[in-house]
Design a protein around this motif. Structure first.
Motif, PDB file in Angstrom:
ATOM      1  N   UNK A 241     -13.434  -0.438  -0.066  1.00  0.00           N
ATOM      2  CA  UNK A 241     -12.223  -1.234  -0.295  1.00  0.00           C
ATOM      3  C   UNK A 241     -12.384  -2.214  -1.444  1.00  0.00           C
ATOM      4  N   UNK A 242     -13.597  -2.727  -1.648  1.00  0.00           N
ATOM      5  CA  UNK A 242     -13.818  -3.681  -2.729  1.00  0.00           C
ATOM      6  C   UNK A 242     -13.600  -3.022  -4.086  1.00  0.00           C
ATOM      7  N   UNK A 243     -14.113  -1.822  -4.254  1.00  0.00           N
ATOM      8  CA  UNK A 243     -13.923  -1.093  -5.516  1.00  0.00           C
ATOM      9  C   UNK A 243     -12.444  -0.782  -5.726  1.00  0.00           C
ATOM     10  N   UNK A 244     -11.772  -0.317  -4.668  1.00  0.00           N
ATOM     11  CA  UNK A 244     -10.349   0.009  -4.779  1.00  0.00           C
ATOM     12  C   UNK A 244      -9.521  -1.231  -5.092  1.00  0.00           C
ATOM     13  N   UNK A 245      -9.836  -2.344  -4.431  1.00  0.00           N
ATOM     14  CA  UNK A 245      -9.072  -3.577  -4.616  1.00  0.00           C
ATOM     15  C   UNK A 245      -9.260  -4.139  -6.013  1.00  0.00           C
ATOM     16  N   UNK A 246     -10.484  -4.104  -6.529  1.00  0.00           N
ATOM     17  CA  UNK A 246     -10.733  -4.585  -7.890  1.00  0.00           C
ATOM     18  C   UNK A 246      -9.970  -3.740  -8.911  1.00  0.00           C
ATOM     19  N   UNK A 247      -9.953  -2.432  -8.702  1.00  0.00           N
ATOM     20  CA  UNK A 247      -9.239  -1.538  -9.614  1.00  0.00           C
ATOM     21  C   UNK A 247      -7.737  -1.792  -9.569  1.00  0.00           C
ATOM     22  N   UNK A 248      -7.174  -1.939  -8.356  1.00  0.00           N
ATOM     23  CA  UNK A 248      -5.744  -2.184  -8.210  1.00  0.00           C
ATOM     24  C   UNK A 248      -5.350  -3.523  -8.815  1.00  0.00           C
ATOM     25  N   UNK A 249      -6.145  -4.541  -8.565  1.00  0.00           N
ATOM     26  CA  UNK A 249      -5.851  -5.869  -9.105  1.00  0.00           C
ATOM     27  C   UNK A 249      -5.827  -5.834 -10.630  1.00  0.00           C
ATOM     28  N   UNK A 250      -6.792  -5.169 -11.227  1.00  0.00           N
ATOM     29  CA  UNK A 250      -6.855  -5.080 -12.681  1.00  0.00           C
ATOM     30  C   UNK A 250      -5.637  -4.350 -13.242  1.00  0.00           C
TER      31      UNK A 250
ATOM     32  N   UNK B  71     -12.411  -6.575   1.373  1.00  0.00           N
ATOM     33  CA  UNK B  71     -12.338  -6.049   0.014  1.00  0.00           C
ATOM     34  C   UNK B  71     -11.223  -6.681  -0.793  1.00  0.00           C
ATOM     35  N   UNK B  72     -10.056  -6.863  -0.172  1.00  0.00           N
ATOM     36  CA  UNK B  72      -8.892  -7.416  -0.879  1.00  0.00           C
ATOM     37  C   UNK B  72      -9.124  -8.873  -1.259  1.00  0.00           C
ATOM     38  N   UNK B  73      -9.701  -9.683  -0.364  1.00  0.00           N
ATOM     39  CA  UNK B  73      -9.820 -11.104  -0.712  1.00  0.00           C
ATOM     40  C   UNK B  73     -11.048 -11.401  -1.573  1.00  0.00           C
ATOM     41  N   UNK B  74     -12.065 -10.551  -1.530  1.00  0.00           N
ATOM     42  CA  UNK B  74     -13.236 -10.772  -2.381  1.00  0.00           C
ATOM     43  C   UNK B  74     -12.958 -10.326  -3.823  1.00  0.00           C
ATOM     44  N   UNK B  75     -12.117  -9.297  -3.995  1.00  0.00           N
ATOM     45  CA  UNK B  75     -11.861  -8.709  -5.314  1.00  0.00           C
ATOM     46  C   UNK B  75     -11.452  -9.727  -6.385  1.00  0.00           C
ATOM     47  N   UNK B  76     -10.550 -10.682  -6.110  1.00  0.00           N
ATOM     48  CA  UNK B  76     -10.131 -11.615  -7.168  1.00  0.00           C
ATOM     49  C   UNK B  76     -11.139 -12.710  -7.488  1.00  0.00           C
ATOM     50  N   UNK B  77     -12.239 -12.763  -6.721  1.00  0.00           N
ATOM     51  CA  UNK B  77     -13.311 -13.735  -6.985  1.00  0.00           C
ATOM     52  C   UNK B  77     -12.796 -15.186  -7.000  1.00  0.00           C
ATOM     53  N   UNK B  78     -11.987 -15.488  -6.005  1.00  0.00           N
ATOM     54  CA  UNK B  78     -11.482 -16.854  -5.866  1.00  0.00           C
ATOM     55  C   UNK B  78     -12.407 -17.712  -5.007  1.00  0.00           C
TER      56      UNK B  78
END
Length: 214
Positions: A189-198, A122-129
């Motif tokens: 985790x993906x939803x949480x990680x995207x929200x935290x990153x934003x 979830x953490x590494x997919x969230x930033x879409x790198x």
């Protein structure tokens, strides 16, 4: 460096480290069986040598080539970096984490490893790198079929475990648990990680002088 790019790379690299750690934690709980992809990697290792991490890299390269043909598009740099670093992290943590001999200890580290793996993805997919080879395949199938991340990931891992088992890789109750549960952890985790990153990006951009908000 742009604020957004800084945090995206931070999430990406930290997520890959978490994923490699989680995989190694589940491998240390080997009495329960190991994860579906690692069943395949171990089966290849037992038949052809090298290391588990090396086979992770080779399998990743094969998947990148396949998904590139499907998309008719060269993958992002992060996808190649993922292919390399995950294998290296697996071998590193396999070396650093001591073997655990008690059943209770193996159950504990295996269970924690599932959670760490799911959050790592979830953490590494969230930033879409650039999704990793396995997760890129997962995302393609999600887009093509309309099924959920959890359903697609579980289906892939069940199929991979069967192939690994035919190669002689160790399959146990833990293999089934990982196939059924990691996708569910990733979905959360993906939803949480995207929200935290934003939130982090917006917060730190607001704190910078206008000239540095790039």
């Amino acid at each position: 460096m742009k604020v957004s790019m800084y945090y995206r790379w931070l999430f990406f690299l930290f997520g890959m480290m978490l994923l490699g750690l989680g995989i190694s934690m589940t491998i240390k709980g080997d009495r329960l069986g190991i994860g579906p992809w690692d069943v395949l990697h171990v089966g290849l290792y037992e038949n052809f040598g090298l290391t588990i991490g090396s086979w992770s890299i080779i399998a990743g390269f094969t998947l990148i080539s396949t998904t590139s043909l499907v998309r008719r598009k060269w993958p992002q740099f992060g996808t190649w970096l993922n292919m390399l670093l995950i294998g290296l992290f697996i071998d590193l943590f396999n070396y650093l984490i001591p073997d655990i001999h008690s059943l209770a200890g193996q159950i504990l580290i295996f269970t924690a490893g599932i959670i760490v793996m799911g959050y790592g993805v979830g953490v590494y997919v969230a930033p879409k790198m650039g999704a990793g080879p396995r997760d890129d395949l997962m995302l393609i199938l999600v887009q093509q079929t309309g099924f959920s991340v959890s359903t697609i990931r579980t289906s892939i891992e069940v199929a991979v475990a069967l192939i690994g088992w035919m190669l002689g890789g160790p399959v146990g109750i833990g293999t089934i648990v990982i196939a059924l549960l990691v996708g569910r952890v990733v979905q959360v985790s993906l939803v949480q990680s995207e929200s935290l990153l934003k939130r982090l990006i917006l917060k730190h951009q607001a704190e910078l002088p206008p000239i540095l908000k790039v």
